[in-house]
Enzyme design. Structure first.
Site, PDB file in Angstrom:
ATOM      1  CG  ASP A 160      -2.318   0.548   0.884  1.00 28.61           C
ATOM      2  OD1 ASP A 160      -2.366   1.731   0.493  1.00 28.61           O
ATOM      3  OD2 ASP A 160      -3.321  -0.156   1.018  1.00 28.61           O
ATOM      4  CG  HIS A 235      -5.269   3.925   0.162  1.00 27.82           C
ATOM      5  ND1 HIS A 235      -4.797   2.641  -0.020  1.00 27.82           N
ATOM      6  CD2 HIS A 235      -6.512   3.939  -0.348  1.00 27.82           C
ATOM      7  CE1 HIS A 235      -5.723   1.915  -0.627  1.00 27.82           C
ATOM      8  NE2 HIS A 235      -6.778   2.675  -0.840  1.00 27.82           N
ATOM      9  CB  SER A 597      -9.197   0.648  -0.869  1.00 29.96           C
ATOM     10  OG  SER A 597      -8.486   0.762  -2.058  1.00 29.96           O
TER      11      SER A 597
END
Length: 816
Positions: A160, A235, A597
């Site tokens: 990620d 994220h 996600s």
């Protein structure tokens, strides 16, 4: 001498402009499948679902041997300085990534010992209350010793955007039980180049970053991307905390607590492999290097909230490319892989996760909704969204439009209705009133944010703000955003028109259109408390849909995807204070965001809980347990629904199908004790590839280093807990093998149902399976009528001791 310098400079400039990144695979097996015989090096291959011992001298010496071969090939073909090797891949695939010119790539393609040369392609990010919604605190964590033991010693690797290590969700001191050394993980921890402190703390057990391809492509900016595992996006921190963040972390923002956050497996360890970046996403060469390293280091679970922009054009099939082939190697090494399905929904064939060895996760809306309302002076109440406190009760405030409170001619420079710049608005006219702003395209594009509106209104002393949506494009998604002052977003255009009409009628103006008196009034309700709905879960509008595709031409595959549904809409989780990915959460410690996600790390964390209870289970066994125990019924006892577009392009709800949710919505408690599993190993995956029409057997051998086997006969015979036949001509029989993982013998009755266009039969109708034993059953599908559309059904195995196993079935009848 000067001439040569000029030529060298010219060549370097020319090379940097024309060179591209290529992933090259080589003859000779990688560590995971090398069976010996190469220059006297002993075998390093592992059995299916077995971890590599990367510390052994056999493995390290063979790894050095492969890397030398990569370097020798490049050195023989090209002059020094005319290329750059970025990575050597040794564990899961044998090859390397290099920055070379297209002509050099062609030379590599023709070189002896080279099997394939693929130009790199980009990937992108596929952008709490859920532990309670999923029943973890009461039904799952107690079986593993409570939340403070849930996921003990399981390592989840995150490919990620990095991590913000200072967040309380990742603090090692938050738990009463200190983290000791991990018994088998071998990953390393980079240091922060500024503070010289390690990114690891016991909870975070590994932290590395991969950016060689991004740098070679000229996309990497160290000022905002950080040449370290630091999350410059947000994220990566968000997904890591969803799967494995500490339990009971207060979610505080703007002085209000939105509950307490927890990961699915709060005691699991976090291993960070940063390969995604804020502005450009990532490059497959970096992602493959990160996966290769994660498996080398000994992770148990991989969470991938990343996927390609489209099916790979460089190979004939979606299942065979360096990315999916690397993940196949990871699964062979016993690593469970959860990947986000993609955010291209609600349209068909939008999945970006294709292969049978990957658990593809779709996104659901859970039972929590945030709503708010604006009450006008004429008594009308307008619904909207806004995670904010109310204006003072029993009191109305004057409303002033941003366009009516401009300072001088400043509006010519900026769009004042966006309310992004307080300096262009008259504070004297705004102070104490509700500021009306327009939701323009700038909010969609990201150059304007609701956070800035709230800051503008607060700076000007406003009592609150209203954002008015006057037109909306299909696909526009509005999420509630926490606000430091009362605020609301009116998303229904007809309600926005009611507000504008009331404001215009109530506001008196002079002959030049200037306001003489603001008389429109309103009050903003309290939007902080969520409303819990029974009609949950639902498939989120953005969640990518099947059918699965097997090639770049989007031909249907005989494999159902997505595999499973998990919460992915409006998920509270950790955020990086350096993160700039979401304008509304810049500088915040938490964010409320949506995407597949967010769904994938839910499954990664729940898989860690299953792995903790059943440490010897294969990735396929864990996937099977999650799938066969999932539910297709919502909290109200009705069939799952999916958000979809109506003919007028407004959002509506329709009955969901397996192309929306796969096997159904995850049920963690049931997954711990599934009764039966559908197991599969490396040879089964090879058999699936070899029997899929249109795949060249030579290409399969190139990517897997394994000769083809055709015992499966048809890819729909692959032993997965779902059945998909894209071209059913007359009659076809598929087989499945189940293994009893319960402690006692159990007798199962097998039933099936199917929509009328396809007849379905099962054999035998019942069978007894001893503990630890396996049995086979068959399902026969027959075309009754050709409709040009898929028919849906299911096979159910109901056990005498209470276990229940369900397989979704999809098939499309064809004329012969």
């Amino acid at each position: 001498m000067d001439v040569r310098c000029k030529v060298l400079v010219f060549f370097t400039l020319f090379f940097s402009v024309t060179a591209e990144i290529y992933i090259v695979t080589m003859e000779g097996e990688p560590i995971i499948s090398y069976k010996g015989g190469d220059n006297g090096f002993e075998a390093t291959a592992v059995e299916s679902d077995e971890k590599i011992d990367t510390t052994s001298e056999l493995v390290t010496s063979y790894a050095r041997h492969l890397e030398r071969k990569h370097d020798m090939l490049l050195g023989m073909l090209f002059e020094e300085g005319s290329y750059k090797k970025l990575y050597s891949y040794k564990h899961l695939i044998n090859g390397f990534a290099a920055h070379v010119s297209p002509d050099q790539a062609e030379m590599l393609r023709r070189a002896p010992g080279v099997k394939s040369v693929s130009r790199d392609w980009k990937v992108r990010k596929l952008t709490t209350h859920t532990p309670q919604f999923l029943g973890l605190p009461t039904d799952v964590w107690p079986t593993g010793g409570g939340y403070d033991r849930a996921g003990e010693d399981i390592v989840i690797g995150f490919i990620d955007s990095g991590i913000f290590p200072h967040h309380p969700s990742f603090a090692s001191h938050h738990t009463a039980l200190p983290y000791g050394p991990h018994p088998s993980y071998k990953g390393k921890c980079e240091e922060d180049p500024h503070t010289k402190k390690s990114f690891c703390n016991g909870k975070i057990i590994g932290a590395q970053h991969f950016a060689e391809a991004a740098k070679a492509a000229g996309a990497f900016n160290p000022d905002i991307d950080y040449a370290s595992p630091m999350d410059g996006d947000g994220h990566g921190s968000h997904t890591a905390a969803i799967a494995a963040g500490n339990n009971g972390i207060p979610v505080r923002m703007h002085g209000y607590e939105f509950g307490k956050a927890s990961g699915m497996a709060p005691r699991a360890r976090i291993a960070v492999y940063k390969a995604l970046y804020r502005l450009f996403g990532g490059f497959v060469a970096d992602v493959v290097a990160a996966i290769d390293q994660a498996v080398h280091d000994g992770v148990d679970i991989l969470s991938l909230s990343v996927g390609p922009n489209s099916p790979p054009a460089t190979t004939k099939t979606t299942f065979l490319n360096p990315f999916d082939a690397t993940l196949l190697g990871a699964v062979k090494a016993g690593v469970f892989v959860a990947q986000a399905a993609g955010n291209g929904g609600p349209f068909p064939k939008t999945l970006v996760s294709y292969s049978p060895w990957i658990t593809t996760v779709a996104a659901a809306i859970d039972d929590r909704r945030y709503k708010n309302h604006l009450t006008l002076g004429n008594g009308k109440m307008l619904a909207g969204i806004g995670l904010s406190p109310s204006t003072r009760p029993h009191r109305s405030y004057k409303m002033v439009s941003a366009n009516d409170v401009l300072l001088g001619s400043s509006g010519t420079k900026f769009n004042p209705s966006d309310c992004q710049k307080p300096e262009v608005l008259n504070k004297k006219l705004v102070e104490g009133n509700i500021l009306l702003c327009g939701y323009s395209f700038n909010f969609v594009a990201g150059s304007a944010s609701i956070k800035k509106v709230a800051e503008t209104a607060k700076h000007l002393g406003a009592a609150g703000f209203v954002l008015v949506v006057e037109n909306v494009s299909p696909g526009t998604k509005f999420d509630p955003v926490p606000s430091c002052i009362p605020g609301i977003l009116i998303t229904d255009v007809s309600k926005s028109m009611d507000l504008i009409d009331y404001y215009n009628v109530s506001t008196s103006r002079d002959w030049m259109g200037r306001v003489k008196d603001f008389k429109a009034e309103g009050s903003i309700g309290d939007g902080l408390e969520p409303i819990l709905h029974k009609s949950a879960p639902e498939v989120a509008l953005f969640s990518a849909r099947g059918p699965n595709t097997k090639d770049f031409s989007f031909q249907d595959a005989d494999l159902l995807k997505p595999d499973i549904l998990a919460p992915g809409s409006l998920i509270w989780s950790a955020w990086s204070q350096n993160g700039t990915d979401e304008a509304n959460y810049v500088g915040e410690g938490f964010a409320l965001i949506s995407g597949t996600s967010m769904a994938a790390p839910h499954i990664a964390g729940i898989a860690a809980l299953v792995k903790q209870k059943h440490p010897q289970w294969s990735p396929a066994a864990i996937k099977s347990a999650l799938m066969t125990t999932s539910t297709v019924i919502d909290r109200a006892g009705m069939p799952l629904k999916a958000q979809q577009y109506s003919e007028t392009e407004t959002m509506t709800l329709v009955k969901a199908t397996p192309f929306d949710y796969g096997s159904g919505h995850v049920n963690p408690s049931a997954a711990l004790d599934p009764g039966l599993i559908f197991d599969a190993g490396y040879e089964d995956y090879i058999g699936f590839l070899c029997t899929t029409p249109g795949i060249d057997a030579h290409e399969i051998t190139n990517f897997t280093n394994t000769p083809c086997n055709f015992k499966m006969v048809h890819p729909s015979n692959f032993n997965t807990p779902s059945i998909a036949i894209s071209h059913l001509a007359r009659t076809q029989t598929v087989t499945r093998r189940v293994t009893n993982v319960a402690e006692e013998e159990e007798t199962y009755t097998i039933t099936a149902r199917m929509e009328p266009a396809i007849a379905i039969e099962v054999s035998p109708p019942a069978m007894t399976v001893r503990a630890g034993a396996s049995r086979t059953f068959s399902v026969t599908l027959t075309v009754r009528s050709v409709t040009g559309a898929y028919s849906f059904g299911e096979v159910t195995l109901k056990g005498s001791r209470g276990h229940k196993v369900t397989l979704p079935v999809v098939a499309m009848g064809q004329k012969r």
